[in-house]
Design an enzyme around this catalytic site. Structure first.
Site: not given
Ligand code: BGC
Length: 725
Positions: A341, A606
């Site tokens: 990401e 996270e």
């Molecule tokens: C990210 C998040 C992001 C989210 C959206 C994820 O894959 O890592 O931090 O805000 O997607 O819901």
């Protein structure tokens, strides 16, 4: 126009995996007064003159909304020039053209290419400019492969023999703009602390801290032998190397030795988020910790905030927030630095922005990113989920609200009206886009939403917390209208339409989500947090009391996700329940901030249960150990525990609110904050009578200092009070 006479140049055949290096010989014909080199790339570049690296900026030209703008860097190279000079510019794919761009780069500006101009001013007043064109030569460099996600391979045996003429690339010049963001620099070198053998028999290096950057290692080995490094954030419960949570991002660095070089090497166009490194291949059994260093790389923002207190776990939590920011402010605010990401997720940036602006001076960092956000907005004002974007915009509440929240937070912190003026249209457009969807919460909250992302009250198997999306969408619409109104008033704009909307949206909220006894129809922690923080309810006292009950009834533990967590502490303490907020802060059991600290976290996770109490892990499909969103708690440490807040009427700390809120469970706490006016200090310590409070206010500012029921209005100076209890 920037680089007006220069041409974008590329390779004759589209570069495969190896990174090309472009070269040009330049003779300084007369004594040189000064010389400047301007460069940029569709990709990433690194320039050298006579074998010396140009400048100390990394990952240039940075990451912008490339289809709209690419930053150009200008370097003073006066002292690097001799009579005969060899300019070399390495070209990497970077964000522009490696797998992170999902292959969508080609039509944006043109192929992977560079453009540059060296301007020499001679002492006799004449000037000469050498620009990139077909007279430049190129060859393949030793970097055989480079990708932001997957890592880099360097082959030291490659000898550049065949040089070809560069080809002029068909690229747009109209995207070139001067550097706007903070430069990315190597900001710290961390020596390896340990090399150990895991139960599986693998050799693993521990740097003791999760960082974003790369490993710098000694280039040992005979000709053709390989050093192959894999990266990881954590070990699994048996103590083995684990990086399945990087998903498709290989994060692998390979070095092929030539048997002659005895130096150090690090990747050039790829970075990793890691604490551990596995020596997957290593030519010798002789291992020295001194042969491995982690180099920390991020936007080089000035550190402004400092917090400490008597609780060592809280101090570690605070350090984890700082590392979370360092690890994720690499030219844009990213969600995480390790898996596939590393994107500019708008919701994450929005919830963390206030904390970010205490920790560091993020004025130019956010200015640059917000300019890109505005450029990426759709015709109706939709904000993409990520900025820079790959997909067409499609707004979601709390994510799209980055368009209004971030400019306002930056204005509060630095008091610079220009950013508000720049962003005002973008703020309005986002607000209009949501409001114009219809006339009711059901319509305002329509479309794809992320909800209270990762809330612990989510249904089994879901990422979305239990709080009603329509309630949240309506509250965020009201919040954004409110911020447009505030910004408009600062700028002297007519905001009557937004005032009417705010009233309408609040009334709709009251009708749909507030019960006859003044509470909410949705009984979650996050619903109450948001309703209180965004001023959506009339009976604040009843709602705050209920929120406090929800938290206490849950054993002083959170159930919130990205949205509720960001505002939880303020919602409690600003409404009379600071003691409950402290209970959450000091909670050590799962789920809590200090749970992760006790589990050895060195950054913010996270998930509350990234690493579960039994040592197992949250599913590998979404388990980052460096996601700053929950680090938003640090703004409460500065703003409530130490009690330093800006005054929105006189922002940038021209007038300061000081209102420390001590708690007997801490013996002392203090924060310091560097502002444009100087350093603010605020701290307290427990004493026999209650608390001794010490405050320092910079000259040229005023402050109101609240001590219990008393408010003292002061100007620059040192102040001491006793808060009796
Ligand atoms: C990210 C998040 C992001 C989210 C959206 C994820 O894959 O890592 O931090 O805000 O997607 O819901």
């Amino acid at each position: 126009m920037l680089l007006e006479n220069a041409k974008f140049i590329t390779t004759a055949t589209p570069s495969a995996d190896a990174c090309p290096v472009f070269a040009k010989h330049v003779t300084a014909k007369k004594p040189v007064a000064s010389a400047a080199l301007q460069i940029t790339a569709c990709g990433l570049y690194e320039a050298h003159i006579n074998g010396q690296r140009v400048g100390d900026w990394y990952f240039t030209p940075g990451w912008t909304a490339y289809k709209h703008r690419i930053q150009v860097q200008t370097y003073d190279v006066t002292t690097m020039l001799q009579e005969e000079n060899e300019i070399r510019i390495l070209l990497g794919k970077g964000w522009y053209a490696s797998s992170i761009s999902r292959g969508s780069y080609e039509p944006v500006v043109g192929p992977n290419s560079i453009i540059a101009a060296l301007t020499i001013l001679y002492q006799d007043g004449t000037q000469e400019t050498t620009v990139t064109d077909e007279s430049w030569k190129y060859t393949e460099s030793g970097i055989r492969y480079s990708d932001i996600y997957h890592g880099e391979t360097f082959d030291a045996t490659v000898m550049p023999l065949e040089w070809h003429s560069a080809v002029v690339a068909d690229c747009r010049h109209d995207v070139l703009v001067p550097q706007e963001g903070e430069p990315i620099r190597q900001t710290e070198v961390i020596p390896a602390v340990n090399i150990f053998i895991t139960p599986k028999g693998e050799r693993v290096i521990d740097f003791g801290q999760e960082v974003t950057g790369y490993v710098c290692f000694r280039t040992v080995g005979k000709r053709g032998e390989r050093i192959l490094l894999d990266h990881a954030e954590v070990l699994d419960k048996d103590g083995n190397f684990y990086n399945e949570n990087y998903r498709k991002a290989k994060s692998q660095v390979t070095y092929i030795a030539n048997g002659q070089e005895d130096g150090f090497y690090h990747p050039v166009f790829s970075f990793q988020g890691f604490r551990y490194v596995r020596l997957t291949e290593y030519p010798t059994d002789e291992l020295y910790v001194g042969d491995f260093y982690a180099i920390v790389v991020h936007s080089d923002m000035q550190r402004t905030g400092f917090f400490s207190c008597s609780d060592m776990l809280v101090n570690r939590l605070y350090q984890n927030v700082i590392w979370g920011q360092r690890g994720n402010f690499l030219d844009i605010p990213t969600d995480c630095p390790q898996r596939d990401e590393r994107l500019g997720w708008t919701g994450d940036a929005q919830v963390f922005c206030r904390t970010a602006a205490y920790n560091y001076n993020v004025n130019s960092f956010f200015r640059k990113w917000l300019h890109d956000l505005a450029l990426e907005q759709g015709p109706h004002g939709d904000v993409p989920w990520i900025v820079p974007a790959f997909d067409p915009p499609s707004g979601a509440f709390a994510w799209g609200d980055a368009a209004t929240v971030c400019p306002w937070e930056i204005y509060r912190a630095y008091g610079d009206k220009r950013l508000l003026a720049d962003q005002f249209d973008s703020m309005k457009k986002w607000c209009d886009c949501v409001y114009n969807k219809g006339k009711s919460p059901a319509e305002w909250g329509g479309g794809h939403q992320f909800g209270d992302w990762l809330g612990l009250d989510a249904e089994e198997g879901s990422y979305r917390g239990a709080t009603n999306d329509l309630l949240l969408a309506t509250a965020f619409l009201a919040y954004s209208c409110n911020l447009v109104i505030k910004a408009g008033r600062v700028l002297g704009e007519d905001v009557t339409a937004y005032e009417a909307r705010l009233k309408e949206v609040k009334e709709a909220f009251m009708r749909e989500f507030v019960t006859a006894n003044g509470l909410l129809t949705c009984d979650t922690q996050t619903a109450y947090v948001v309703a209180l923080q965004f001023d959506m309810v009339q009976d604040k006292a009843a709602c705050a009391a209920h929120l406090a009950e929800l938290v206490k009834g849950n054993g002083n533990k959170l159930k919130t996700g990205f949205i509720g967590t960001a505002y939880m502490m303020d919602a409690l303490s600003d409404n009379g329940y600071a003691d409950v907020a402290y209970s959450l802060l000091l909670q050590k059991e799962f789920p809590s901030w200090l749970y992760s600290v006790r589990k050895g976290a060195t950054t913010i996770w996270e998930h509350w249960d990234g690493l579960k109490p039994d040592g197992s892990m949250w599913s590998k499909d979404m388990n980052s150990f460096n996601h700053y969103a929950y680090g938003a708690v640090a703004s409460w440490l500065y703003g409530t525990v130490a009690g330093i807040r800006p005054d929105e009427e006189q922002p940038g700390y021209r007038h300061i609110h000081i209102k420390p809120v001590p708690d007997p469970r801490l013996a002392w706490a203090r924060a310091e904050l560097d502002t444009a006016y100087g350093r603010i200090k605020s701290g307290w310590e427990r004493c026999a009578e209650g608390y001794k409070i010490s405050v320092s206010i910079p000259d040229g500012t005023t402050a109101d200092i609240t001590v219990g029921e008393q408010v003292y209005t002061v100007s620059g100076g040192e102040y001491h009070y006793t808060l009796r209890i």
